[in-house]
Write a protein that holds these residues in place. Sequence first.
Motif, PDB file in Angstrom:
ATOM      1  N   GLY A   1      -0.765 -41.043 -19.825  1.00 26.96           N
ATOM      2  CA  GLY A   1      -0.590 -39.675 -19.312  1.00 26.96           C
ATOM      3  C   GLY A   1       0.468 -38.971 -20.125  1.00 26.96           C
ATOM      4  N   ALA A   2       0.037 -37.930 -20.845  1.00 24.78           N
ATOM      5  CA  ALA A   2       0.967 -37.209 -21.732  1.00 24.78           C
ATOM      6  C   ALA A   2       1.332 -35.861 -21.125  1.00 24.78           C
ATOM      7  CB  ALA A   2       0.336 -37.035 -23.117  1.00 24.78           C
TER       8      ALA A   2
ATOM      9  N   MET B   1       5.866 -35.604 -17.482  1.00 25.37           N
ATOM     10  CA  MET B   1       6.683 -36.814 -17.403  1.00 25.37           C
ATOM     11  C   MET B   1       6.330 -37.824 -18.482  1.00 25.37           C
ATOM     12  SD  MET B   1       8.913 -36.365 -15.170  1.00 25.37           S
ATOM     13  CE  MET B   1       9.611 -37.974 -14.837  1.00 25.37           C
ATOM     14  N   GLY B   2       5.040 -38.116 -18.642  1.00 24.05           N
ATOM     15  CA  GLY B   2       4.628 -39.153 -19.588  1.00 24.05           C
ATOM     16  C   GLY B   2       5.143 -38.870 -20.989  1.00 24.05           C
TER      17      GLY B   2
ATOM     18  N   ASP C   1      -3.723 -40.387 -23.455  1.00 22.40           N
ATOM     19  CA  ASP C   1      -4.244 -39.426 -22.472  1.00 22.40           C
ATOM     20  C   ASP C   1      -5.762 -39.446 -22.571  1.00 22.40           C
ATOM     21  OD1 ASP C   1      -4.591 -37.215 -20.603  1.00 22.40           O
ATOM     22  OD2 ASP C   1      -2.489 -36.752 -21.000  1.00 22.40           O
TER      23      ASP C   1
ATOM     24  N   ILE D   1      -5.247 -34.001 -26.716  1.00 23.61           N
ATOM     25  CA  ILE D   1      -4.326 -33.741 -25.592  1.00 23.61           C
ATOM     26  C   ILE D   1      -2.944 -34.330 -25.902  1.00 23.61           C
ATOM     27  CG2 ILE D   1      -3.878 -34.207 -23.147  1.00 23.61           C
ATOM     28  CD1 ILE D   1      -6.868 -34.167 -22.659  1.00 23.61           C
TER      29      ILE D   1
ATOM     30  N   ILE E   1      -0.028 -40.435 -14.916  1.00 23.48           N
ATOM     31  CA  ILE E   1      -1.075 -39.403 -14.916  1.00 23.48           C
ATOM     32  C   ILE E   1      -0.947 -38.572 -13.630  1.00 23.48           C
ATOM     33  CG2 ILE E   1      -2.603 -40.889 -16.283  1.00 23.48           C
ATOM     34  CD1 ILE E   1      -4.437 -40.876 -13.659  1.00 23.48           C
ATOM     35  N   ALA E   2      -1.808 -37.585 -13.522  1.00 24.39           N
ATOM     36  CA  ALA E   2      -1.731 -36.649 -12.397  1.00 24.39           C
ATOM     37  C   ALA E   2      -1.672 -37.383 -11.056  1.00 24.39           C
ATOM     38  CB  ALA E   2      -2.925 -35.706 -12.452  1.00 24.39           C
ATOM     39  N   GLU E   3      -1.050 -36.743 -10.097  1.00 25.62           N
ATOM     40  CA  GLU E   3      -0.759 -37.367  -8.792  1.00 25.62           C
ATOM     41  C   GLU E   3      -1.996 -37.385  -7.882  1.00 25.62           C
ATOM     42  OE1 GLU E   3       1.654 -39.140  -8.082  1.00 25.62           O
ATOM     43  OE2 GLU E   3       2.799 -38.568  -6.316  1.00 25.62           O
TER      44      GLU E   3
ATOM     45  N   LYS F   1      -5.865 -42.332 -10.344  1.00 22.63           N
ATOM     46  CA  LYS F   1      -5.029 -43.458 -10.782  1.00 22.63           C
ATOM     47  C   LYS F   1      -5.811 -44.766 -10.622  1.00 22.63           C
ATOM     48  CE  LYS F   1      -0.548 -41.274  -9.730  1.00 22.63           C
ATOM     49  NZ  LYS F   1       0.384 -41.093 -10.820  1.00 22.63           N
TER      50      LYS F   1
ATOM     51  N   LEU G   1      -8.342 -45.229 -13.315  1.00 21.56           N
ATOM     52  CA  LEU G   1      -7.716 -45.586 -14.595  1.00 21.56           C
ATOM     53  C   LEU G   1      -7.318 -47.068 -14.613  1.00 21.56           C
ATOM     54  CD1 LEU G   1      -6.744 -44.579 -17.354  1.00 21.56           C
ATOM     55  CD2 LEU G   1      -4.542 -44.089 -16.316  1.00 21.56           C
TER      56      LEU G   1
ATOM     57  N   HIS H   1       9.974 -45.029 -10.886  1.00 22.76           N
ATOM     58  CA  HIS H   1      10.045 -43.584 -10.656  1.00 22.76           C
ATOM     59  C   HIS H   1      11.181 -42.944 -11.448  1.00 22.76           C
ATOM     60  CE1 HIS H   1      10.557 -40.019  -7.711  1.00 22.76           C
ATOM     61  NE2 HIS H   1       9.640 -39.752  -8.605  1.00 22.76           N
TER      62      HIS H   1
ATOM     63  N   ASN I   1      12.958 -36.053 -13.605  1.00 24.27           N
ATOM     64  CA  ASN I   1      12.752 -35.065 -14.652  1.00 24.27           C
ATOM     65  C   ASN I   1      14.031 -34.258 -14.873  1.00 24.27           C
ATOM     66  OD1 ASN I   1      11.473 -33.427 -16.475  1.00 24.27           O
ATOM     67  ND2 ASN I   1      10.446 -32.166 -14.939  1.00 24.27           N
TER      68      ASN I   1
ATOM     69  N   THR J   1       5.967 -27.995  -7.433  1.00 26.55           N
ATOM     70  CA  THR J   1       6.298 -29.423  -7.377  1.00 26.55           C
ATOM     71  C   THR J   1       7.024 -29.722  -6.076  1.00 26.55           C
ATOM     72  OG1 THR J   1       6.522 -29.435  -9.773  1.00 26.55           O
ATOM     73  CG2 THR J   1       7.483 -31.298  -8.604  1.00 26.55           C
TER      74      THR J   1
HETATM   75  P1  NAD Z   1       1.149 -33.455 -15.445  1.00 24.82           P
HETATM   76  O1  NAD Z   1       0.156 -32.680 -14.678  1.00 24.82           O
HETATM   77  O2  NAD Z   1       2.089 -32.747 -16.308  1.00 24.82           O
HETATM   78  O3  NAD Z   1       0.372 -34.521 -16.360  1.00 24.82           O
HETATM   79  C1  NAD Z   1      -0.630 -35.327 -15.880  1.00 24.82           C
HETATM   80  C2  NAD Z   1      -1.395 -35.948 -17.046  1.00 24.82           C
HETATM   81  O4  NAD Z   1      -2.443 -36.753 -16.494  1.00 24.82           O
HETATM   82  C3  NAD Z   1      -2.060 -34.931 -17.964  1.00 24.82           C
HETATM   83  O5  NAD Z   1      -1.671 -35.198 -19.289  1.00 24.82           O
HETATM   84  C4  NAD Z   1      -3.551 -35.165 -17.769  1.00 24.82           C
HETATM   85  O6  NAD Z   1      -4.296 -35.027 -18.951  1.00 24.82           O
HETATM   86  C5  NAD Z   1      -3.617 -36.574 -17.255  1.00 24.82           C
HETATM   87  N1  NAD Z   1      -4.756 -36.788 -16.369  1.00 24.82           N
HETATM   88  C6  NAD Z   1      -5.252 -35.919 -15.470  1.00 24.82           C
HETATM   89  N2  NAD Z   1      -6.314 -36.485 -14.838  1.00 24.82           N
HETATM   90  C7  NAD Z   1      -6.473 -37.700 -15.357  1.00 24.82           C
HETATM   91  C8  NAD Z   1      -7.393 -38.743 -15.106  1.00 24.82           C
HETATM   92  N3  NAD Z   1      -8.339 -38.614 -14.198  1.00 24.82           N
HETATM   93  N4  NAD Z   1      -7.257 -39.874 -15.822  1.00 24.82           N
HETATM   94  C9  NAD Z   1      -6.295 -40.019 -16.750  1.00 24.82           C
HETATM   95  N5  NAD Z   1      -5.405 -39.052 -17.019  1.00 24.82           N
HETATM   96  C10 NAD Z   1      -5.496 -37.914 -16.334  1.00 24.82           C
HETATM   97  O7  NAD Z   1       1.904 -34.372 -14.375  1.00 24.82           O
HETATM   98  P2  NAD Z   1       3.404 -34.918 -14.369  1.00 24.82           P
HETATM   99  O8  NAD Z   1       4.279 -33.914 -13.749  1.00 24.82           O
HETATM  100  O9  NAD Z   1       3.730 -35.471 -15.683  1.00 24.82           O
HETATM  101  O10 NAD Z   1       3.273 -36.097 -13.325  1.00 24.82           O
HETATM  102  C11 NAD Z   1       2.721 -37.344 -13.690  1.00 24.82           C
HETATM  103  C12 NAD Z   1       3.109 -38.372 -12.644  1.00 24.82           C
HETATM  104  O11 NAD Z   1       4.534 -38.461 -12.589  1.00 24.82           O
HETATM  105  C13 NAD Z   1       2.665 -38.030 -11.250  1.00 24.82           C
HETATM  106  O12 NAD Z   1       2.322 -39.203 -10.584  1.00 24.82           O
HETATM  107  C14 NAD Z   1       3.892 -37.398 -10.626  1.00 24.82           C
HETATM  108  O13 NAD Z   1       3.928 -37.546  -9.237  1.00 24.82           O
HETATM  109  C15 NAD Z   1       4.983 -38.197 -11.280  1.00 24.82           C
HETATM  110  N6  NAD Z   1       6.301 -37.550 -11.364  1.00 24.82           N
HETATM  111  C16 NAD Z   1       6.428 -36.237 -11.687  1.00 24.82           C
HETATM  112  C17 NAD Z   1       7.693 -35.668 -11.796  1.00 24.82           C
HETATM  113  C18 NAD Z   1       7.885 -34.235 -12.188  1.00 24.82           C
HETATM  114  O14 NAD Z   1       8.969 -33.692 -11.988  1.00 24.82           O
HETATM  115  N7  NAD Z   1       6.900 -33.572 -12.761  1.00 24.82           N
HETATM  116  C19 NAD Z   1       8.831 -36.462 -11.586  1.00 24.82           C
HETATM  117  C20 NAD Z   1       8.669 -37.812 -11.288  1.00 24.82           C
HETATM  118  C21 NAD Z   1       7.412 -38.346 -11.182  1.00 24.82           C
END
Ligand code: NAD
Length: 804
Positions: free
Chosen positions: A13-14, A17-18, A36, A57, A104-106, A111, A114, A156, A159, A257
């Motif tokens: 997941g790029a 966060m990734g 990704d 991506i 990846i997306a929440e 998940k 994947l 966890h 950010n 968020t």
């Molecule tokens: P984001 O939306 O920025 O990125 C999600 C990535 O997942 C995208 O690159 C997308 O291409 C990929 N993706 C989407 N659907 C997919 C699928 N079906 N299979 C594989 N890849 C897929 O999200 P984010 O903010 O980086 O969050 C990612 C994870 O980190 C989530 O679980 C979120 O809860 C967690 N998180 C987020 C934060 C934050 O502040 N943003 C902080 C801590 C943890």
Amino acid sequence: MNRFPVRKVAVLGAGVMGAQIAAHLVNVKVPVVLFDLPAQVQDGAGAPASAASKNGIVTKAVDGLKKLKPSPLGVPEDAALIQQANYDEHLDLLKECDLVIEAIAERMDWKLDLYKKIAPALAPHAIVASNTSGLSITKLSEVLPETIKPRFCGIHFFNPPRYMYLVELISTPTTQPEVIDQLEAFVTSAVGKGVVRAKDTPNFVANRVGIAGMLATMKEAQTFGLSYDVVDDLTGKKLGRASSGTFRTADVVGLDTMAHVIKTLQDNLADDPFFPSYATPDVLTRLIDAGALGQKSGAGFFKKVGRDILRFDAATGDYVPADKKADEIIARILKKAPAERLKLLRESTNPQAQFLWAILRDGFHYAAVHLADIAESAREVDFAMRWGFGTSQGPFELWQAAGWKQVAEWVKADIDAGKALSKAPLPAWVFDGRDGVHTPDGSWSPSQNKYIARSKLPVYQRQCFPEALVGDGSVSPLQAGTELFKNDEVRVWTLDNEVVIASITAKLHLISPLVIEGLLKAVEIAEQSYKGVVIWSPDDVFSAGANLEALMPVFMKTGGKGILPEVKRLQDALLHVRYATVPVVAAMRGIALGGGCEIAVASAKRVASMETYVGLVEVGVGLIPGGGGLTYIARRAAEMAAAGNANADIFAFLKDGFTNAAMAKVGTSAIESRKLGYLLDSDTIVPNKDELLHVAITEARAMFDAGYRAPHKKLFPVAGRNAKATIQGQLANMRDGGFISAHDYHISSLIADVVTGGDVDAGSMVTEEYLMALERKHFCALLDHPKTQERIMGMLQTGKPVRN
Ligand code: NAD
């Protein structure tokens, strides 16, 4: 020793966060492959996507890292070190990875899909960890093959991951304890983070307590009729919390968020006695509906218009000036010791005081009621709030510091009176006669009904002074060990009777005659009977440079000339450091500016935490570096020229060093500081700030044991007058083009004079003392220059550089 050799990490997941987690892994020299989804790109003829474009991506995300602020990378060009991959073509790369971090997306279903897809490709020993913020780790683990379950857990990050110290690790009932131990050691030492173990409950520890706290703050703000600007002023630095306060923090996090995290609470905690307080505030919904998602969309609770900050006015739906601050009386109360502070807030009739008491009470109440469920002990909650939300103390620490029993009575009285957010009583353990939750034996665990000591994992032996908690009996580093010498601004001491530690205690560690005395004393003591010296202080700054204010009285009496001996004393001291018979190691963290940078470059070695910012910034106050900084630049250029090619042109190696000093460039990380030349490739960058002292002592000892000798004092060639003329020609163009002022031109010419050796032939051999005499002369002449005086006064009075 329990080794978990991580050769490579895969980040899945790029997204936000990734990509940033991958960047930080690059910062700490961990090889990383970032995955990704394959990009759905067709070439012009409608044929399937080409191999390169399937990484589209990830490629876009990696490019984005170079522009993001604050920078996730130590230097932007390191983005190229992130290996790019997609699930169609590169699953076989997973077999090289010892750790896989899914980000990846929440969405639970995405998940799970994947995990099924990658499972067959994983190395048999690889740890698999999810960065989910809100999904159950145990539920996620349920679809995994039995062979992977013992190696699966939650990881966890917060950010932005480079800067946020907290990482929560979450086990499932099937996670093998050794796996979590290995991961904790890796995340702590190699990635440089503060690990808190959290139970698998919604939003884990920091977001659970932190978001409940923000919701409570929003609610009480409404109750007491306070506007966002006032609330942020009250709940920021003044309260010992992150300077962005409450509403601006929400804007930075992103209101969508935040709403998402709140929804996790609503969806999963129907039985929570605080459930009603998880309601999404109306104003949050309104702002999100209007597309005002906070900082990322340019507006949220606040909006910046030109230079003005405006705040949303819920009554009218408009943005209005946000210039209100906390009342002076409240600011004064907040400076009092905890017991008195809480008493005054509680007793005051001022709505701001009432508001503050209410949010503190809500925080104590919430933390106490939930402690048994969310964490093993009170220590996890306090560290999670410090490291994840930037508070200077966690809720239990503040409660304990303010007098446990009294505060407990006050909270109880408010619950009984219906003033609290929930009717849930405080748990019985709160009233069992205790004076707090942290003791020298450990921190209170209601679920285990005992005090639990800190982790005994070997990795923590690398932290000489782990972060202390109120009441845990930790000895402050400035009282620890054996004291060997002390004056008002330096403490010289030893922890191991082998290496001497010099800790500068002056404000911002500004360099004064007392500091010079202390450093010399440390070297003298070490040369007699120790293996080396480490210059280290427990706080977050190495040194902000020379104490100009302290020079003022002499200057007033005698002008620049009178300062000459003072500058010479500093130069001599730093030469002494450089040529000491034992190694001097600068253990750096935070800013190392001007004279601070000069101490560092005079040392035999530098050990720097990732967040170290080094530079020669003297031009900002109209001066040139006078403590050997320019001499260092000239010497380094000669050394690099000699290393490359005996006939190499020194000037080619001088240009960057000159520019960095003339433009007062400061590295934005230890890695960039090294690129600027203030750290060497042979220096060590330490991911975890709390390991700095251990690593520096180890280095000093090892250098001595390996037969350390100081460098030879030798002559070296300088670039000479032609190089100086070339630089001056370019400076004149910049001045005539209006890019630099006449005074900038003057100062830069003097810098050029020193680094080229001045009016001598190219290749002339000089000593360090010769160049230092030039530094001294120009430094003191500049002090007498009215434009320099204007810059110094401006900086001393406002802290901001004067451009003249
Ligand atoms: P984001 O939306 O920025 O990125 C999600 C990535 O997942 C995208 O690159 C997308 O291409 C990929 N993706 C989407 N659907 C997919 C699928 N079906 N299979 C594989 N890849 C897929 O999200 P984010 O903010 O980086 O969050 C990612 C994870 O980190 C989530 O679980 C979120 O809860 C967690 N998180 C987020 C934060 C934050 O502040 N943003 C902080 C801590 C943890």
